[in-house]
Scaffold this motif. Structure first.
Motif, PDB file in Angstrom:
ATOM      1  N   ILE A  23       0.866  -1.184   0.000  1.00 52.27           N
ATOM      2  CA  ILE A  23       0.000   0.000   0.000  1.00 52.27           C
ATOM      3  C   ILE A  23       0.903   1.235   0.000  1.00 52.27           C
ATOM      4  CG2 ILE A  23      -1.845   1.224   1.254  1.00 52.27           C
ATOM      5  CD1 ILE A  23      -2.685  -1.633   0.507  1.00 52.27           C
ATOM      6  N   ALA A  24       0.656   2.152  -0.921  1.00 55.31           N
ATOM      7  CA  ALA A  24       1.516   3.341  -1.002  1.00 55.31           C
ATOM      8  C   ALA A  24       0.858   4.389  -1.896  1.00 55.31           C
ATOM      9  CB  ALA A  24       2.885   2.955  -1.562  1.00 55.31           C
TER      10      ALA A  24
ATOM     11  N   SER B  30       6.152   6.383  -3.989  1.00 52.79           N
ATOM     12  CA  SER B  30       6.271   5.157  -3.191  1.00 52.79           C
ATOM     13  C   SER B  30       5.443   4.033  -3.811  1.00 52.79           C
ATOM     14  CB  SER B  30       5.827   5.416  -1.747  1.00 52.79           C
ATOM     15  OG  SER B  30       6.650   6.393  -1.180  1.00 52.79           O
ATOM     16  N   TYR B  31       4.323   4.387  -4.421  1.00 52.26           N
ATOM     17  CA  TYR B  31       3.519   3.390  -5.134  1.00 52.26           C
ATOM     18  C   TYR B  31       4.324   2.833  -6.317  1.00 52.26           C
ATOM     19  CZ  TYR B  31      -0.058   1.633  -8.356  1.00 52.26           C
ATOM     20  OH  TYR B  31      -0.769   0.858  -9.224  1.00 52.26           O
TER      21      TYR B  31
ATOM     22  N   VAL C   4      -0.313  -4.649  -5.482  1.00 52.80           N
ATOM     23  CA  VAL C   4       0.119  -3.289  -5.138  1.00 52.80           C
ATOM     24  C   VAL C   4      -1.092  -2.372  -5.281  1.00 52.80           C
ATOM     25  CG1 VAL C   4       1.870  -1.510  -5.526  1.00 52.80           C
ATOM     26  CG2 VAL C   4       2.307  -3.854  -6.256  1.00 52.80           C
ATOM     27  N   HIS C   5      -1.377  -1.605  -4.254  1.00 51.30           N
ATOM     28  CA  HIS C   5      -2.571  -0.757  -4.293  1.00 51.30           C
ATOM     29  C   HIS C   5      -2.243   0.698  -3.968  1.00 51.30           C
ATOM     30  CE1 HIS C   5      -5.563  -4.008  -4.612  1.00 51.30           C
ATOM     31  NE2 HIS C   5      -4.663  -4.715  -3.959  1.00 51.30           N
TER      32      HIS C   5
ATOM     33  N   MET D 209     -11.693  -2.217  -0.952  1.00 52.07           N
ATOM     34  CA  MET D 209     -10.791  -3.288  -0.518  1.00 52.07           C
ATOM     35  C   MET D 209     -11.080  -4.569  -1.304  1.00 52.07           C
ATOM     36  SD  MET D 209      -9.948  -4.605   3.330  1.00 52.07           S
ATOM     37  CE  MET D 209      -9.748  -3.041   4.089  1.00 52.07           C
ATOM     38  N   PRO D 210     -10.042  -5.172  -1.884  1.00 53.06           N
ATOM     39  CA  PRO D 210     -10.286  -6.412  -2.620  1.00 53.06           C
ATOM     40  C   PRO D 210     -10.538  -7.564  -1.648  1.00 53.06           C
ATOM     41  CG  PRO D 210      -7.951  -5.957  -2.508  1.00 53.06           C
ATOM     42  CD  PRO D 210      -8.625  -4.802  -1.854  1.00 53.06           C
ATOM     43  N   HIS D 211     -10.941  -8.683  -2.216  1.00 57.22           N
ATOM     44  CA  HIS D 211     -11.098  -9.878  -1.399  1.00 57.22           C
ATOM     45  C   HIS D 211      -9.704 -10.273  -0.913  1.00 57.22           C
ATOM     46  CE1 HIS D 211     -12.880 -13.575  -0.088  1.00 57.22           C
ATOM     47  NE2 HIS D 211     -11.837 -14.206  -0.583  1.00 57.22           N
ATOM     48  N   LEU D 212      -9.529 -10.357   0.415  1.00 59.10           N
ATOM     49  CA  LEU D 212      -8.181 -10.615   0.937  1.00 59.10           C
ATOM     50  C   LEU D 212      -7.912 -12.111   1.051  1.00 59.10           C
ATOM     51  CD1 LEU D 212      -7.929  -7.951   3.798  1.00 59.10           C
ATOM     52  CD2 LEU D 212      -7.155  -7.755   1.437  1.00 59.10           C
ATOM     53  N   SER D 213      -6.631 -12.459   0.981  1.00 58.84           N
ATOM     54  CA  SER D 213      -6.259 -13.867   1.134  1.00 58.84           C
ATOM     55  C   SER D 213      -6.382 -14.264   2.615  1.00 58.84           C
ATOM     56  CB  SER D 213      -4.821 -14.062   0.648  1.00 58.84           C
ATOM     57  OG  SER D 213      -3.955 -13.379   1.526  1.00 58.84           O
TER      58      SER D 213
END
Ligand code: AGP
Length: 600
Positions: free
Chosen positions: A296-297, A301-302, A322-323, A332-336
């Motif tokens: 996350i940046a 930095s991104y 990378v977001h 927010m995407p579906h998280l692992s």
């Protein structure tokens, strides 16, 4: 955004405040002001513009031993003298400076300040007026200050003086950075230690929701439950000369030149006496055991994060997303199942990234911050920190922090690969040493790069950067550098994507800068250059030794494939610098920007 400073001691305070504000200008520079208090009352000087203009506006004949100051990046209300801090209450008894954003300022205004004639459009004035309203009720300044601060939601670093009190600066902090500087017979408060380094190197950290009573010989920190807190001071590790330009005309040029030293410093800091990678074992474990990494940046930095993904996926075989921080919060995407969050931030204060950190911590996910400022908010609030060791970066356009971020990410990727038992034919420290030498060779070629900037960018209104694979990501960074300091509209594109629409913008003479440092795409990126040239583009190819062809405008030294971004970005940084210089732009402090973006 915005920087504040306060001093209470024995010396004339004007110059102490102004010198402090000069060091905080990176936080915002559209208007500035100071208020000093002496037996004659409180004297406020403020201007639209920089600290240099404020220096001229300050009355030299007013002497005082306490005062507060502010440099602003406008959030509520345009940059103007009226909206510049300090702000005063209606009777002018109370004077305040504030960094942050008060989210409920309209509610406060409607509920408590219906009868108050406001002088500015700022959320800050609401605070000082509220303190006066509560003072009229309670007849106790400290109590009125606390009561007002308790009502605030949002972020704030506040310093307040009272025209009736020669002994106290009232201070409060939530989310916005703030430190107390300690001295013999004086004390200070400042957004950053750099603002007080000219008088002290001893500091006290402040926590969110704490208030402070600051006197010449006393610092009383009070926690949100009203209990006094004692805390050990720390010594600021910054060398005062690190924050001076020395013989350089601009910080940006100095920081570009510092990159080889920063890379060598990183090698030194991340290697032990047995030539092994030196890393907090907890970070190693977190990297090894996660099932996916979310970087996350924001901004530069991104861009470093995009390259970090390449390093980690290619070397350590862990999937990485990378977001952009400002998008992730509400999308927010579906998280692992077992994610690890990696926050990359030069300043460690970026509000967009912090807002994601707060959310992911609530979800119970571990966080690693990679930052140049170890005591920063993102560093304190994450579980683990990796330090960039780049030294203070003052120019708004990030250069040495970006290359440091990539170097640290490469070391992290290799360490993780080794921890997972993956055999690598890649010694990161040796390869980074070669990178440092290559950077040095490039910073010695300034004249050539200045000439390229003059030839291609003196008169244009736009410019395209193209590349494939990791060269594309470096192009994104090149275009950001160029646009933010020269105001040329610059965009980075994947070489193959241009013909799907953007090629329509190519006209006779449009500059197109292509990067060709990757063997597998050397042929195809050159094909893309032909396509734009056929439509009139004024193209230049920057290639790497071994892959170069006749007619290339500039050739960088050969380094390991994966690490080319650390080197190929240097010509982009220098070309951007000279383009901005030729256009008479303010290189270190470009319009509308601030170094540390502490509002969402
Ligand atoms: C780039 O030159 C800028 N300074 C900007 O994009 C910066 O990288 C961004 O605001 C993020 O800041 P951070 O690294 O301090 O979080």
């Amino acid at each position: 955004m915005c920087g504040i400073v306060g001093y209470i001691g024995q010396k004339d305070t004007k110059d102490i405040l102004l010198s402090g504000l000069e060091k905080l200008e990176y936080r915002g520079y559209d208007s500035a002001g100071i208020a000093v208090r002496n037996a004659g009352g409180v004297h406020v000087s403020k201007v639209k513009g920089r600290i240099a203009a404020l220096r001229e506006a300050v009355n030299e004949d007013v002497h005082a031993t306490m005062g507060i100051g502010h440099t602003r990046w406008a959030t509520h209300g345009a940059p103007s003298r009226e909206n510049a801090h300090p702000h005063q209450s209606s009777t002018e008894r109370f004077t305040i400076v504030h960094n942050g954003v008060i989210e409920n300022y309209m509610d406060i205004r409607n509920q408590y300040l219906q009868d108050v004639a406001l002088q500015s459009e700022t959320d800050t004035e609401i605070i000082v007026q509220l303190i006066e309203v509560f003072y009229n009720e309670l007849n106790d300044v400290a109590a009125a200050f606390r009561k007002a601060v308790e009502l605030l939601t949002g972020s704030y670093a506040i310093a307040l003086i009272d025209s009736e009190d020669s002994e106290t600066i009232f201070v409060a902090k939530n989310k916005s950075p703030l430190l107390v500087g300690l001295g013999d017979g004086f004390n200070m408060v400042a957004s950053d230690s750099m603002a007080a380094l000219h008088v002290t190197d001893q500091f006290l950290e402040l926590m969110d929701k704490e208030t402070v009573i600051l006197r010449r010989g006393e610092v009383k920190i009070i926690d949100p439950d009203g209990q006094q807190v004692t805390r050990e001071p720390f010594k600021a590790e910054i060398d005062a000369t690190d924050i001076e330009k020395g013989t350089y005309p601009h910080f940006m040029l100095k920081e570009i030149d510092e990159q080889p030293f920063v890379i060598r410093k990183i090698i030194q800091e991340y290697q032990n006496e047995n030539d092994e990678i030196k890393l907090d074992p907890q970070i190693r474990e977190a990297m090894k055991t996660c099932d996916r990494i979310y970087i996350i940046a924001a901004g530069t930095s991104y861009h470093a994060g995009l390259l970090g993904k390449q390093f980690i996926e290619k070397l350590a075989n862990i999937p990485v997303e990378v977001h952009v921080a400002s998008e992730f919060s509400y999308n927010m995407p579906h998280l692992s199942e077992k994610p690890l969050f990696v926050y990359i931030s030069q300043s460690g204060e970026t509000a967009d990234s912090r807002s994601v950190l707060v959310q992911t911590k609530k979800l119970g996910h571990p966080a690693l911050t990679i930052t140049n400022v170890p005591g920063s908010t993102l560093s304190r609030e994450a579980d683990y920190t990796m330090h960039l060791h780049a030294g203070p970066e003052i120019a708004v356009a990030s250069t040495k922090a970006y290359t440091a971020q990539m170097a640290v990410l490469a070391i992290l990727a290799v360490d993780t690969a080794r921890a997972k038992g993956i055999e690598l034919d890649f010694d990161p420290m040796q390869e980074l040493g070669i990178v440092a030498n290559a950077m040095e060779a490039l910073t010695d070629q300034k004249e050539e790069l200045e000439e390229l900037a003059r030839d291609y960018l003196s008169v244009t209104r736009n410019c395209f950067f193209i590349g494939r694979g990791i060269d594309y990501y470096v192009g994104l960074e090149g275009s950001l550098k160029l646009k933010e300091i020269s105001y040329i509209q610059a965009e980075g594109f994947a070489g193959g994507e241009l013909k799907h629409g953007t090629i329509a913008l190519i006209e006779e003479g449009t500059p197109v800068i292509a990067l060709a440092t990757q063997e597998n795409v050397n042929y195809s990126i050159r094909g893309n250059v032909q396509e734009v040239e056929a439509r009139g583009a004024n193209s230049m190819i920057i290639s790497m030794k071994g892959l170069d062809k006749e007619g290339d405008a500039f050739v960088i030294p050969h380094v390991h494939d994966l690490l080319t971004p650390l080197v190929s970005v240097v010509p982009f940084q220098l070309i951007s610098y000279y383009a901005a210089l030729h256009r008479d732009c303010d290189v270190d402090k470009p319009r509308n920007l601030a170094k540390s973006v502490t509002v969402e």
